[in-house]
Design an enzyme around this catalytic site. Structure first.
Site, PDB file in Angstrom:
ATOM      1  N   ASN A  43       2.097  -4.321  -3.555  1.00  0.00           N
ATOM      2  CA  ASN A  43       0.706  -4.739  -3.390  1.00  0.00           C
ATOM      3  C   ASN A  43      -0.119  -3.526  -2.961  1.00  0.00           C
ATOM      4  OD1 ASN A  43      -1.312  -6.894  -2.931  1.00  0.00           O
ATOM      5  ND2 ASN A  43      -1.018  -6.514  -0.740  1.00  0.00           N
ATOM      6  N   GLU A  98      -5.927 -10.183  -2.405  1.00  0.00           N
ATOM      7  CA  GLU A  98      -6.687 -10.130  -1.129  1.00  0.00           C
ATOM      8  C   GLU A  98      -8.183 -10.019  -1.379  1.00  0.00           C
ATOM      9  OE1 GLU A  98      -5.191  -7.086   1.498  1.00  0.00           O
ATOM     10  OE2 GLU A  98      -3.102  -7.621   1.128  1.00  0.00           O
ATOM     11  N   GLU A 144       0.808  -1.216   0.000  1.00  0.00           N
ATOM     12  CA  GLU A 144       0.000   0.000   0.000  1.00  0.00           C
ATOM     13  C   GLU A 144       0.848   1.277   0.000  1.00  0.00           C
ATOM     14  OE1 GLU A 144      -2.733  -0.639   3.277  1.00  0.00           O
ATOM     15  OE2 GLU A 144      -3.790  -2.195   2.162  1.00  0.00           O
TER      16      GLU A 144
HETATM   17  C1  XIL Z   1      -5.779  -6.608   7.783  1.00  0.00           C
HETATM   18  C2  XIL Z   1      -6.064  -7.876   8.557  1.00  0.00           C
HETATM   19  O1  XIL Z   1      -6.972  -8.661   7.843  1.00  0.00           O
HETATM   20  C3  XIL Z   1      -6.586  -7.571   9.935  1.00  0.00           C
HETATM   21  O2  XIL Z   1      -6.770  -8.741  10.697  1.00  0.00           O
HETATM   22  C4  XIL Z   1      -5.586  -6.652  10.616  1.00  0.00           C
HETATM   23  O3  XIL Z   1      -5.981  -6.368  11.916  1.00  0.00           O
HETATM   24  C5  XIL Z   1      -5.385  -5.396   9.790  1.00  0.00           C
HETATM   25  O4  XIL Z   1      -4.945  -5.763   8.503  1.00  0.00           O
HETATM   26  N1  XIL Z   1      -4.746  -4.733   3.147  1.00  0.00           N
HETATM   27  C6  XIL Z   1      -3.680  -5.470   3.564  1.00  0.00           C
HETATM   28  C7  XIL Z   1      -3.816  -6.370   4.716  1.00  0.00           C
HETATM   29  O5  XIL Z   1      -2.627  -5.483   2.894  1.00  0.00           O
HETATM   30  O6  XIL Z   1      -2.626  -6.496   5.425  1.00  0.00           O
HETATM   31  C8  XIL Z   1      -4.931  -5.948   5.642  1.00  0.00           C
HETATM   32  O7  XIL Z   1      -5.106  -6.967   6.602  1.00  0.00           O
HETATM   33  C9  XIL Z   1      -6.204  -5.716   4.860  1.00  0.00           C
HETATM   34  C10 XIL Z   1      -6.009  -4.646   3.837  1.00  0.00           C
END
Ligand code: XIL
Length: 584
Positions: free
Chosen positions: A432, A501, A389
């Protein structure tokens, strides 16, 4: 892309859903010992508890200070303690009245805390809040014994009792007995309190966690359990890695196709991994979860276990146990692993973000972190989200909030990729992000970034498209055909791409019609990925709504609805539509 949430739970929310999962728990790889005598739990496996070391006279517990630090800028960022749990070690099965006794000693100079937590229901870490389970913590703090009862709903009940003077120099025996509906607390065989038990161990299974205050340590010299009368039972089980049996592999849900997603993919589309994010606690405590995971997927991404604040809680200490469990599970079940994540602005422990580090120190921290984490799993993890991100939520600007950006500017991206490449030259390295599938400024900016990194010879191999989607009256996800045109330019740069994701959040409306639309959408994206050989993975952010990151913190009883299995682990229309797409 999630709401970052400060509070653990709104007061007064009802509790109870986790009981089901852990009630359905089957103890895996079990070697049962039935005994009416004392069971010494330290004879079991404590090597997988982060911060613990097995030594001649017991188990040494070191405080890692592991905490979940919420990341919203404008809200309270009080870290939530996230002490390690011995998930791959002894689990006690209890019936009736029983006692647990710990002998504990602390270094003479220690003023800090020494804690042993006994969980009847494990917590879950979710969206930057830790959802507590049911547990009793026994703690030594200074010259007091602290007893804390956590019922998963309210703030913990906390009691304190004086320790004898000898406790400091010679150690102390502390016991907790469950007698009917009360706990009896003893210090060196003397009963100091009777406390009502709100049913903390009703699940019948006890898990153990041990931790010390950060920078402190203590010695757990013995930890025994025994039943208190003839009708009661205490059994210990060694909870190790679940591996799927051949028979279980055959038992995919029967839909239009008969084989599981991974089997269909392996047969018909071997170039594409079918993946999911994985959380350690359900992996090791919910057998159904572990089974579906191994049956349906051939790639895993650790959801949180490899994030900085989980794996590297102190400057000089790592906590690899949770990540190791996922890696070991994946290998035992013949699954590939996608690592997540190394350079991100979130999930950073306080020690990284707080003190005034010099610029050189920040570079060193990132370089050392990447070298250690990637190095540990060298040759075992085939691809990494090295940078996560990098862009602002919906704009073309790079995020500036991380210490990495603050010190290195946009060069932190190349820096992280180079370090990861040095640590494992074979690993495929990704950037990502979310909201990249729609054409627009963010996607354009990612394209330009990738192009310029490649032109500079930076080891970048792929782009991850997260695809956290909303599907509601007001918001519809981007059409697969639009995404198809947009992704092509990345592929034309010679990059790999992956759906990294995916979830499709239906929010309030999970009517039959919406579930069908959700299924169609999942299918359209999978079909796109199947169509283009540059796609290496179709990966979702979890597979069961029960443990989905779409669960909202203010609705701890509710579940998300964005994944392909429902909260009871039953396949949804989306599961069958993926099966169908892979069959063709
Ligand atoms: C999220 C997890 O799913 C949660 O359990 C955590 O508390 C916060 O992060 N983008 C990403 C992930 O790259 O790492 C994030 O995961 C969701 C959004």
């Amino acid at each position: 892309m999630r709401a970052n949430v400060r509070e653990k739970r709104s007061p007064g929310t009802k509790h109870g859903w986790k009981g089901l999962a852990f009630g359905a728990l089957l103890l895996l790889g079990a070697g049962c010992v039935n005994s009416s005598d004392r069971i010494e739990l330290l004879d079991q496996d404590w090597t997988h508890l982060a911060g613990a070391r097995m030594v001649d006279d017991g188990v040494r517990i070191e405080g890692l200070g592991r905490a979940i630090v919420p990341t919203d800028d404008d809200e309270d960022q009080t870290p939530i303690a996230n002490p390690p749990i011995n998930l791959r070690g002894p689990v006690l099965k209890v019936k009736g009245d029983f006692a647990l006794s710990a002998r504990v000693s602390r270094p003479a100079a220690s003023k800090g805390g020494a804690y042993l937590t006994i969980y009847g229901e494990l917590p879950l870490t979710q969206d930057e809040w830790r959802q507590e389970g049911r547990a009793v913590t026994l703690g030594l703090e200074g010259d007091s014994l602290i007893v804390e009862l956590q019922n998963g709903i309210a703030d913990p009940e906390r009691y304190a009792y004086s320790l004898p003077n000898s406790a400091m120099s010679q150690g102390v025996n502390v016991s907790l007995a469950r007698i009917g509906d009360r706990f009896s607390i003893q210090i060196d065989d003397e009963t100091v309190a009777l406390i009502n038990d709100p049913g903390l161990f009703d699940s019948g299974f006890l898990w153990f966690g041990a931790s010390a205050r950060e920078n402190d340590e203590y010695l757990l010299q013995s930890l025994t359990a025994h039943p208190l009368d003839k009708r009661s039972e205490v059994t210990v089980v060694d909870n190790q890695m679940p591996v799927l049996s051949a028979e279980e592999e055959e038992s995919a849900p029967t839909g239009p196709a008969t084989a599981s997603l991974r089997r269909l993919a392996e047969k018909n589309h071997p170039q594409l991994y079918i993946g999911t994010a994985v959380a350690t606690i359900p992996l090791l405590s919910d057998q159904k979860y572990a089974r579906i995971l191994a049956r349906e997927f051939n790639m895993v991404t650790p959801e949180n276990a490899m994030k900085f604040q989980f794996i590297h809680p102190r400057p000089d200490r790592y906590a690899f146990a949770d990540a190791d469990a996922i890696v070991d599970f994946a290998e035992a079940n013949d699954m590939a692993i996608h690592g997540h994540t190394l350079a991100w602005k979130e999930a950073l422990p306080r020690w990284v973000t707080e003190p005034d580090h010099s610029d050189a120190r920040i570079r060193d921290i990132l370089a050392e972190h990447i070298a250690t984490v990637v190095g540990r799993y060298k040759g075992r993890i085939q691809s990494w989200d090295v940078v996560n991100e990098p862009f602002e939520p919906f704009g073309a600007e790079l995020r500036t909030a991380s210490p990495w950006y603050q010190v290195m500017g946009k060069d932190y991206i190349a820096f992280a990729l180079e370090e990861a490449h040095r640590a494992d030259p074979e690993a495929k390295l990704y950037i990502n992000d979310y909201a990249l599938e729609d054409p627009g400024p963010k996607s354009d900016a990612m394209y330009e970034l990738a192009k310029s990194l490649l032109a500079q010879g930076v080891p970048l191999h792929g782009i991850g498209f997260q695809m956290h989607e909303d599907m509601t009256d007001d918001y519809w996800p981007v059409e697969a055909s639009v995404f198809r045109d947009n992704v092509q330019r990345f592929i034309d740069l010679g990059l790999e791409v992956r759906i990294s994701e995916m979830d499709v959040n239906l929010q309030d409306d999970d009517s039959e019609e919406r579930l069908q639309q959700q299924a169609e959408y999942f299918r359209s994206i999978l079909e796109l990925a199947l169509d283009k050989p540059a796609f290496t993975a179709f990966s979702m952010w979890g597979f069961t709504d029960r443990y989905s990151s779409l669960q909202e913190w203010w609705d701890a009883d509710g579940f998300g609805n964005g994944l392909i299995f429902d909260a009871e682990h039953q396949p949804k229309p989306a599961y069958f539509s993926l099966q169908e797409a892979l069959q063709e």
